[in-house]
Design an enzyme around this catalytic site. Structure first.
Site, PDB file in Angstrom:
ATOM      1  CG  ASP A  68      21.297  50.114 -10.181  1.00 24.44           C
ATOM      2  OD1 ASP A  68      21.454  51.294 -10.565  1.00 24.44           O
ATOM      3  OD2 ASP A  68      21.990  49.610  -9.295  1.00 24.44           O
ATOM      4  CG  HIS A  96      18.696  53.284  -9.143  1.00 28.54           C
ATOM      5  ND1 HIS A  96      19.785  52.784  -8.468  1.00 28.54           N
ATOM      6  CD2 HIS A  96      17.602  52.787  -8.518  1.00 28.54           C
ATOM      7  CE1 HIS A  96      19.361  52.010  -7.473  1.00 28.54           C
ATOM      8  NE2 HIS A  96      18.052  52.000  -7.497  1.00 28.54           N
TER       9      HIS A  96
END
Length: 551
Positions: free
Chosen positions: A297, A331
């Site tokens: 993430d 991300h």
């Protein structure tokens, strides 16, 4: 540690309109960076072997390790030594004045026996929530560290669900063989039947007066812990160690002061849901340098609480230096938000490399968050193979638009209106991205006063500015495949494009859209190689677009 709320100040600043920060001398600058106090420890050393720990990968060493830490702290502090070996353990609690030092080839492997982790009150996305006890934690400590060349492994796979599409066929077969249960459609693996039930019912983990901690016992298996949570601590050092396989976020310092994270490696699988690398939340005076991250993430993320609870906490993340770091999968390389309701300010990011992240510099929020993000400075940022945007601002995080009309609704500015403003980015190179620059503010609160200079961006598409104000692009080279247009502007104002380079034989250089697009100026730019210099649609007026002759 909780300071009085500056909620009223947030409202006044949000209502104030354009920033007046240029009239006030900045608290910090590149020549006057924040100072971060470092911890210091006595030389006394206690080995966990002295308390009966065994490095056989089977013996549960929770008691021995915690006893060594307590003893060290009670004697005035020093070093708790973890020698080479595979040390199985349950949750570890740090104590003040203790440096937990892992020798090379030492691995702290946290047990898969979830009964070892007590149900505990924690924080999830800035809000009070039921969690399992973190593998390693500390609260209201002073002078603490985790150092060395060893590994902390959270055994995260036993805690999290995974979708079939995220794994290879052989990995999927191995996951099924490990136990757990499948979703009814056979496309998602869950660690347990309890996890599946809670997930499919979409039950909340947030604590409320009506739902105390004890009421979450029937969903304990679902409550994934962050690997390391340090709350309200002062003079913290994480150095040299590899942190990996967290069940949720990996490193989570919360409301800490004088925090240093140096030369650590943070690893999570690409499929790790909420597998953030570092979430620096409501911390003051921090340094992150020389780190390598490869996570599932956001990588290096700045947070300060979510919505009303974050605003009431009133603790911005501030006075930070982030330098000489490398991010692979993630991300975002450097990220602010989306839980930034307490604000963020005076953060300096430099000499960082992002290789294959979804986004590079990522700023995200949404209506209802509130908070002011300002005085963020980035320079000497190098990116390659960015899957989406190299530079990204969005105040519509996780909002799905039914129509353009829905997006253009303009509610009254209030305490829930997020503010992103007053930032400067320079010397940024990106070789490969879907889009070079994307900025989307709110109609009622533009992203404003963002200066970018000396950029080279190789991307499918160039620049997109929506509900932005005071954006200045200076000496920017755009190497794009999409050339109709290279630069798109929608309902944005006070824009300056100086010394812009773009592909030859460009079909359309600028597309200006919307009646609120005003005061757009292009200087020192050769527009003769564009078939069409500018196109105006949906109420945009040509008189608001000034094209100065190149000197």
């Amino acid at each position: 540690m909780i300071r009085p709320s500056f909620f009223a100040g947030l409202v006044l600043l949000a209502l104030a309109g354009p920033s007046t920060s240029a009239q006030v001398a900045p608290l910090y600058s590149w020549s006057n960076l924040p100072k971060i106090a470092q911890p210091a420890f006595q030389k006394d050393t206690i080995s966990i072997l002295a308390h009966g720990a065994k490095p056989d990968g089977v013996t549960l060493n929770t008691g021995a390790i915690n006893a060594a830490i307590r003893t060290c702290s009670q004697k005035g502090g020093g070093v708790v030594l973890v020698p080479a070996g595979l040390w199985m353990t349950g949750p570890i609690e740090l104590k003040s004045n203790v440096n937990l030092h892992l020798k090379k080839s030492a691995t702290l492997l946290f047990t898969t026996d979830k009964s070892q982790y007590a149900l505990a009150e924690g924080v999830y996305e800035g809000k009070r929530a039921a969690r399992n006890q973190s593998p390693l934690s500390g609260t209201n400590l002073e002078n603490v560290a985790i150092t060395g060349q060893g590994i902390l492994d959270g055994n995260g796979d036993v805690w999290r669900a995974v979708h079939k599409s995220q794994l290879t066929e052989s990995q999927w077969k191995e996951k099924i063989a490990s136990g757990g249960v499948l979703k009814d459609d056979g496309k998602t693996w869950y660690p347990s039947e309890q996890f599946k039930k809670v997930s499919t019912e979409n039950r909340s983990m947030l604590l409320t007066p009506e739902k105390p901690l004890s009421s979450f016992a029937d969903m304990k298996d679902f409550l994934r812990p962050n690997l390391i949570v340090l709350t309200g601590c002062q003079k913290v050092l994480l150095e040299g160690v590899t942190f990996q396989n967290s069940a949720a976020w990996c490193l989570h310092p919360l409301m800490c002061q004088d925090l240093t994270i140096r030369n650590v490696t943070v690893k999570n699988p690409e499929y790790a849901h909420n597998g953030d690398g570092m979430d620096i939340e409501s911390c003051k005076n921090f340094l992150i340098e020389g780190c390598t991250l490869d996570v599932g993430d956001d990588a290096i993320c700045i947070k300060s609480g979510k919505d009303e609870e974050g605003r009431k906490r009133g603790m911005p993340t501030e006075n930070g230096i982030i330098r000489n770091n490398t991010v692979y999968n993630g991300h975002g390389g450097f990220v602010v938000g989306s839980e930034m309701s307490g604000g963020a300010r005076y953060i300096f990011v430099s000499n960082c490399t992002f290789m294959g992240t979804d986004k590079g510099l990522r700023f995200k929020s949404v209506r209802g968050r509130g908070g002011i993000v300002e005085h963020i400075y980035a320079k000497d940022i190098f990116m390659k193979d960015i899957a989406q945007e190299a530079i990204f601002f969005d105040l519509y995080y996780f909002v799905k638009f039914a129509t353009d009309g829905q997006r253009d609704e303009r509610p009254v500015v209030n305490e829930g209106t997020p503010v992103f403003r007053d930032m400067h980015f320079e010397n940024i190179v990106c070789n490969g991205a879907e889009k070079g620059i994307f900025i989307r503010g709110l109609p009622e609160m533009a992203v404003k006063n963002i200066n970018m200079e000396n950029l080279v961006l190789v991307a499918e598409k160039g620049v997109e500015l929506i509900d932005a104000s005071g954006i200045n692009l200076n000496n920017v080279k755009l190497v794009t495949k999409e050339t109709k247009p290279v630069i798109y502007v929608e309902n944005s104002s006070q824009l300056t494009f100086n010394a812009i380079q773009y592909p030859t034989k460009t079909g359309l250089l600028f597309k200006i859209d919307g009646g609120r697009s005003q005061a757009i100026r292009v200087t020192n730019t050769d527009t003769t190689t564009a078939e069409t210099k500018a196109e105006f649609t949906h109420g945009a007026e040509e008189k608001q677009f000034t094209l100065a002759a190149k000197k």
